[in-house]
Design an enzyme around this catalytic site. Structure first.
Site, PDB file in Angstrom:
ATOM      1  N   ASN A   1       0.829  -1.207   0.000  1.00 54.84           N
ATOM      2  CA  ASN A   1       0.000   0.000   0.000  1.00 54.84           C
ATOM      3  C   ASN A   1       0.864   1.258   0.000  1.00 54.84           C
ATOM      4  O   ASN A   1       1.908   1.305   0.642  1.00 54.84           O
ATOM      5  CB  ASN A   1      -0.924   0.018   1.226  1.00 54.84           C
ATOM      6  CG  ASN A   1      -1.888  -1.154   1.204  1.00 54.84           C
ATOM      7  OD1 ASN A   1      -2.083  -1.755   0.155  1.00 54.84           O
ATOM      8  ND2 ASN A   1      -2.485  -1.469   2.335  1.00 54.84           N
TER       9      ASN A   1
ATOM     10  N   HIS B   1       5.953  -0.729  -2.688  1.00 51.02           N
ATOM     11  CA  HIS B   1       5.429  -0.065  -3.893  1.00 51.02           C
ATOM     12  C   HIS B   1       5.464   1.461  -3.785  1.00 51.02           C
ATOM     13  O   HIS B   1       4.795   2.147  -4.550  1.00 51.02           O
ATOM     14  CB  HIS B   1       4.001  -0.534  -4.184  1.00 51.02           C
ATOM     15  CG  HIS B   1       3.923  -1.949  -4.686  1.00 51.02           C
ATOM     16  ND1 HIS B   1       2.753  -2.662  -4.787  1.00 51.02           N
ATOM     17  CD2 HIS B   1       4.905  -2.790  -5.125  1.00 51.02           C
ATOM     18  CE1 HIS B   1       3.008  -3.864  -5.264  1.00 51.02           C
ATOM     19  NE2 HIS B   1       4.300  -3.982  -5.462  1.00 51.02           N
TER      20      HIS B   1
END
Ligand code: OAD
Length: 227
Positions: A94, A111
């Protein structure tokens, strides 16, 4: 008894009840957007203003006071507090900061992060809470790992997985590699593997224990069994 080493992979499902869309659901984040446009470097090169507009929108949404950590985020923070940061690592796909808001400290954002931007020339990573105007700041790109780019801190993640006694996957559909392959590494080192998700993920057969339901309910219930 020795304290177990725990690696927890989280995905969009843990933040769904906090008011943030998942990616692949109906009305999900990608609906209405072409991933090739807003989540690849090629898309950014074609239309940097449009791509910044998309991430400016997400950054604003994340800072809406109504978007708060839920019971699942808090349960993971409590687990780290009880067992110690050396023993509990959150690897999150997330880009939100709800784990931090809940009090977790040992977090890898594989990410990237929505509240950061990166200078393309120097690589410098800068906190960012406001809209980016590409015409004013041509070197700053979102600090987001796009499709085709290498996720962050992979060496640290693999080291942690190789030492894990327990691997817990929460709120992820198992569509995106390398994260979807972490359970295989955990199995190779004989860690216990647990899936906590609303519904079976693509990799569900690889987990020894599976519990399905909303994260705000099943995560605190499961974490209670560890502390
Ligand atoms: P997905 O949208 O693919 O999957 C979300 C998962 O969460 C699904 O399996 C849902 O069933 C589950 N879910 C939804 N609501 C839930 C709830 N209340 N409690 C528990 N589970 C729930 O999101 P990710 O797997 O995180 O990458 O997607 C992985 C990556 O794909 C993202 O990090 C993003 C995207 O491309 C990048 O942006 C680089």
């Amino acid at each position: 008894m020795a304290i177990p080493k725990i690696v927890i992979l989280t995905g969009a499902g843990i933040s769904a009840e906090s008011g943030l869309s998942t990616f692949r659901a109906q009305n999900g984040l990608w609906e209405g957007y072409d991933v090739n446009d807003v989540a690849t470097y090629e898309g950014y090169s074609r239309d940097p203003i449009g791509v910044h507009k998309f991430y400016n929108m997400l950054r604003n949404k994340l800072q809406d006071p109504k978007v708060r950590p839920n019971a699942a985020h808090y349960a993971l923070a409590e687990l780290e507090q009880k067992l110690g940061s050396d023993n509990v690592l959150i690897v999150t796909q997330n880009v939100d900061n709800l784990h931090e808001q809940a009090g977790s400290k040992n977090i890898i954002h594989m990410h990237g992060e929505l509240l950061k931007v990166r200078n393309e020339q120097t690589g410098q990573i800068i906190d960012c809470y406001n809209d980016i105007d590409y015409n004013q700041n041509r070197l700053l790109r979102p600090h987001i790992v796009w499709f085709g780019e290498v996720p962050l801190q992979m060496d640290e993640i693999y080291d942690a997985l190789e030492q894990a006694d327990l691997f817990i996957s929460i709120g992820t559909s198992g569509n995106v590699y390398p994260a979807a392959g972490f359970v295989k590494i955990a199995n190779q080192v004989s860690a216990k593997t647990v899936e906590l998700n609303l519904e079976p993920s693509l990799g569900q057969s690889l987990f020894q224990t599976k519990i399905y339901g909303p994260a705000s309910k099943i995560v605190p219930e499961f974490i209670t069994t560890l502390i």
